[in-house]
Write a protein that holds these residues in place. Structure first.
Motif, PDB file in Angstrom:
ATOM      1  N   CYS A  47       0.825  -1.215   0.000  1.00 27.59           N
ATOM      2  CA  CYS A  47       0.000   0.000   0.000  1.00 27.59           C
ATOM      3  C   CYS A  47       0.854   1.258   0.000  1.00 27.59           C
ATOM      4  O   CYS A  47       0.518   2.241  -0.678  1.00 27.59           O
ATOM      5  N   VAL A  48       1.951   1.242   0.733  1.00 31.63           N
ATOM      6  CA  VAL A  48       2.844   2.400   0.772  1.00 31.63           C
ATOM      7  C   VAL A  48       3.433   2.667  -0.610  1.00 31.63           C
ATOM      8  O   VAL A  48       3.586   3.817  -1.023  1.00 31.63           O
ATOM      9  N   GLN A  49       3.724   1.627  -1.368  1.00 30.41           N
ATOM     10  CA  GLN A  49       4.301   1.798  -2.696  1.00 30.41           C
ATOM     11  C   GLN A  49       3.291   2.321  -3.708  1.00 30.41           C
ATOM     12  O   GLN A  49       3.665   3.053  -4.625  1.00 30.41           O
ATOM     13  N   PHE A  50       2.028   1.966  -3.565  1.00 30.77           N
ATOM     14  CA  PHE A  50       1.029   2.339  -4.563  1.00 30.77           C
ATOM     15  C   PHE A  50       0.241   3.602  -4.243  1.00 30.77           C
ATOM     16  O   PHE A  50      -0.404   4.158  -5.135  1.00 30.77           O
ATOM     17  N   ILE A  51       0.265   4.077  -3.011  1.00 28.26           N
ATOM     18  CA  ILE A  51      -0.605   5.187  -2.633  1.00 28.26           C
ATOM     19  C   ILE A  51      -0.188   6.508  -3.288  1.00 28.26           C
ATOM     20  O   ILE A  51      -1.044   7.294  -3.691  1.00 28.26           O
ATOM     21  N   ILE A  52       1.101   6.764  -3.436  1.00 24.71           N
ATOM     22  CA  ILE A  52       1.551   8.027  -4.030  1.00 24.71           C
ATOM     23  C   ILE A  52       1.177   8.121  -5.507  1.00 24.71           C
ATOM     24  O   ILE A  52       0.619   9.146  -5.934  1.00 24.71           O
ATOM     25  N   PRO A  53       1.461   7.111  -6.350  1.00 25.86           N
ATOM     26  CA  PRO A  53       1.034   7.226  -7.754  1.00 25.86           C
ATOM     27  C   PRO A  53      -0.486   7.355  -7.922  1.00 25.86           C
ATOM     28  O   PRO A  53      -0.950   8.119  -8.771  1.00 25.86           O
ATOM     29  N   ILE A  54      -1.249   6.638  -7.099  1.00 22.08           N
ATOM     30  CA  ILE A  54      -2.706   6.746  -7.184  1.00 22.08           C
ATOM     31  C   ILE A  54      -3.156   8.154  -6.790  1.00 22.08           C
ATOM     32  O   ILE A  54      -4.048   8.730  -7.410  1.00 22.08           O
ATOM     33  N   THR A  55      -2.510   8.732  -5.787  1.00 20.96           N
ATOM     34  CA  THR A  55      -2.849  10.088  -5.353  1.00 20.96           C
ATOM     35  C   THR A  55      -2.517  11.108  -6.433  1.00 20.96           C
ATOM     36  O   THR A  55      -3.282  12.050  -6.667  1.00 20.96           O
ATOM     37  N   VAL A  56      -1.390  10.934  -7.110  1.00 26.51           N
ATOM     38  CA  VAL A  56      -1.007  11.864  -8.185  1.00 26.51           C
ATOM     39  C   VAL A  56      -2.003  11.785  -9.339  1.00 26.51           C
ATOM     40  O   VAL A  56      -2.447  12.815  -9.866  1.00 26.51           O
ATOM     41  N   VAL A  57      -2.377  10.586  -9.741  1.00 30.33           N
ATOM     42  CA  VAL A  57      -3.354  10.424 -10.825  1.00 30.33           C
ATOM     43  C   VAL A  57      -4.693  11.033 -10.425  1.00 30.33           C
ATOM     44  O   VAL A  57      -5.336  11.729 -11.229  1.00 30.33           O
ATOM     45  N   THR A  86      -8.645  15.390 -10.654  1.00 33.17           N
ATOM     46  CA  THR A  86      -9.415  16.412  -9.938  1.00 33.17           C
ATOM     47  C   THR A  86      -9.185  17.796 -10.526  1.00 33.17           C
ATOM     48  O   THR A  86     -10.106  18.617 -10.571  1.00 33.17           O
ATOM     49  N   ILE A  87      -7.980  18.068 -10.991  1.00 32.58           N
ATOM     50  CA  ILE A  87      -7.701  19.365 -11.621  1.00 32.58           C
ATOM     51  C   ILE A  87      -8.435  19.485 -12.956  1.00 32.58           C
ATOM     52  O   ILE A  87      -8.980  20.537 -13.281  1.00 32.58           O
ATOM     53  N   LEU A  88      -8.478  18.391 -13.733  1.00 32.24           N
ATOM     54  CA  LEU A  88      -9.112  18.438 -15.051  1.00 32.24           C
ATOM     55  C   LEU A  88     -10.637  18.431 -14.969  1.00 32.24           C
ATOM     56  O   LEU A  88     -11.307  19.205 -15.660  1.00 32.24           O
ATOM     57  N   ILE A  89     -11.207  17.550 -14.184  1.00 33.37           N
ATOM     58  CA  ILE A  89     -12.660  17.417 -14.073  1.00 33.37           C
ATOM     59  C   ILE A  89     -13.032  17.379 -12.591  1.00 33.37           C
ATOM     60  O   ILE A  89     -13.233  16.304 -12.018  1.00 33.37           O
ATOM     61  N   PRO A  90     -13.114  18.536 -11.937  1.00 31.83           N
ATOM     62  CA  PRO A  90     -13.389  18.514 -10.493  1.00 31.83           C
ATOM     63  C   PRO A  90     -14.868  18.262 -10.176  1.00 31.83           C
ATOM     64  O   PRO A  90     -15.761  18.934 -10.672  1.00 31.83           O
ATOM     65  N   THR A  91     -15.096  17.262  -9.382  1.00 32.39           N
ATOM     66  CA  THR A  91     -16.414  17.026  -8.799  1.00 32.39           C
ATOM     67  C   THR A  91     -16.222  16.940  -7.290  1.00 32.39           C
ATOM     68  O   THR A  91     -15.101  16.812  -6.794  1.00 32.39           O
ATOM     69  N   SER A  92     -17.305  17.004  -6.574  1.00 33.37           N
ATOM     70  CA  SER A  92     -17.187  16.972  -5.113  1.00 33.37           C
ATOM     71  C   SER A  92     -16.659  15.613  -4.645  1.00 33.37           C
ATOM     72  O   SER A  92     -15.889  15.542  -3.689  1.00 33.37           O
ATOM     73  N   PHE A  93     -17.048  14.527  -5.320  1.00 36.66           N
ATOM     74  CA  PHE A  93     -16.533  13.212  -4.956  1.00 36.66           C
ATOM     75  C   PHE A  93     -15.026  13.139  -5.185  1.00 36.66           C
ATOM     76  O   PHE A  93     -14.301  12.588  -4.357  1.00 36.66           O
ATOM     77  N   ASP A  94     -14.550  13.679  -6.306  1.00 36.75           N
ATOM     78  CA  ASP A  94     -13.117  13.645  -6.602  1.00 36.75           C
ATOM     79  C   ASP A  94     -12.309  14.416  -5.556  1.00 36.75           C
ATOM     80  O   ASP A  94     -11.235  13.983  -5.155  1.00 36.75           O
ATOM     81  N   VAL A  95     -12.824  15.550  -5.139  1.00 37.18           N
ATOM     82  CA  VAL A  95     -12.111  16.352  -4.142  1.00 37.18           C
ATOM     83  C   VAL A  95     -12.060  15.626  -2.800  1.00 37.18           C
ATOM     84  O   VAL A  95     -11.010  15.569  -2.149  1.00 37.18           O
ATOM     85  N   LEU A  96     -13.177  15.036  -2.392  1.00 37.72           N
ATOM     86  CA  LEU A  96     -13.194  14.297  -1.128  1.00 37.72           C
ATOM     87  C   LEU A  96     -12.309  13.049  -1.200  1.00 37.72           C
ATOM     88  O   LEU A  96     -11.584  12.738  -0.249  1.00 37.72           O
ATOM     89  N   PHE A  97     -12.347  12.354  -2.329  1.00 36.55           N
ATOM     90  CA  PHE A  97     -11.518  11.167  -2.502  1.00 36.55           C
ATOM     91  C   PHE A  97     -10.038  11.531  -2.495  1.00 36.55           C
ATOM     92  O   PHE A  97      -9.221  10.826  -1.900  1.00 36.55           O
ATOM     93  N   LEU A  98      -9.687  12.659  -3.120  1.00 38.60           N
ATOM     94  CA  LEU A  98      -8.304  13.123  -3.099  1.00 38.60           C
ATOM     95  C   LEU A  98      -7.862  13.469  -1.683  1.00 38.60           C
ATOM     96  O   LEU A  98      -6.737  13.144  -1.272  1.00 38.60           O
ATOM     97  N   ALA A  99      -8.728  14.084  -0.904  1.00 38.40           N
ATOM     98  CA  ALA A  99      -8.393  14.412   0.482  1.00 38.40           C
ATOM     99  C   ALA A  99      -8.160  13.150   1.303  1.00 38.40           C
ATOM    100  O   ALA A  99      -7.211  13.078   2.095  1.00 38.40           O
ATOM    101  N   VAL A 100      -8.996  12.138   1.096  1.00 36.97           N
ATOM    102  CA  VAL A 100      -8.819  10.874   1.811  1.00 36.97           C
ATOM    103  C   VAL A 100      -7.506  10.216   1.408  1.00 36.97           C
ATOM    104  O   VAL A 100      -6.763   9.694   2.257  1.00 36.97           O
TER     105      VAL A 100
END
Length: 66
Positions: free
Chosen positions: A24-34, A39-53
């Motif tokens: 999980c430590v190895q995969f969390i950073i690339p998933i967060t970057v994607v 979120t920058i390209l198509i921001p929705t409220s779910f995307d913003v909350l998911f990015l925060a989590v």
């Protein structure tokens, strides 16, 4: 003499749980970057909350809070 109680010791976990955490430590950073780019390209409220989590989870794993 009073013995110190350590609440968190990652070496007391079973080997399969330590391995899962390491993966999980190895995969969390690339998933967060994607997710951040998405979120920058198509921001929705779910995307913003998911990015925060994901950011909180990445910080917790990096700082050994979990």
């Amino acid at each position: 003499m009073r013995r110190r109680i350590n609440k968190f010791n990652k070496y007391r976990y079973p080997p399969w749980l330590r391995q899962t955490r390491a993966v999980c430590v190895q995969f969390i950073i690339p998933i967060t970057v994607v997710q951040g780019v998405r979120t920058i390209l198509i921001p929705t409220s779910f995307d913003v909350l998911f990015l925060a989590v994901l950011i909180l989870l990445a910080a917790a794993l990096h700082l050994d809070w979990i």
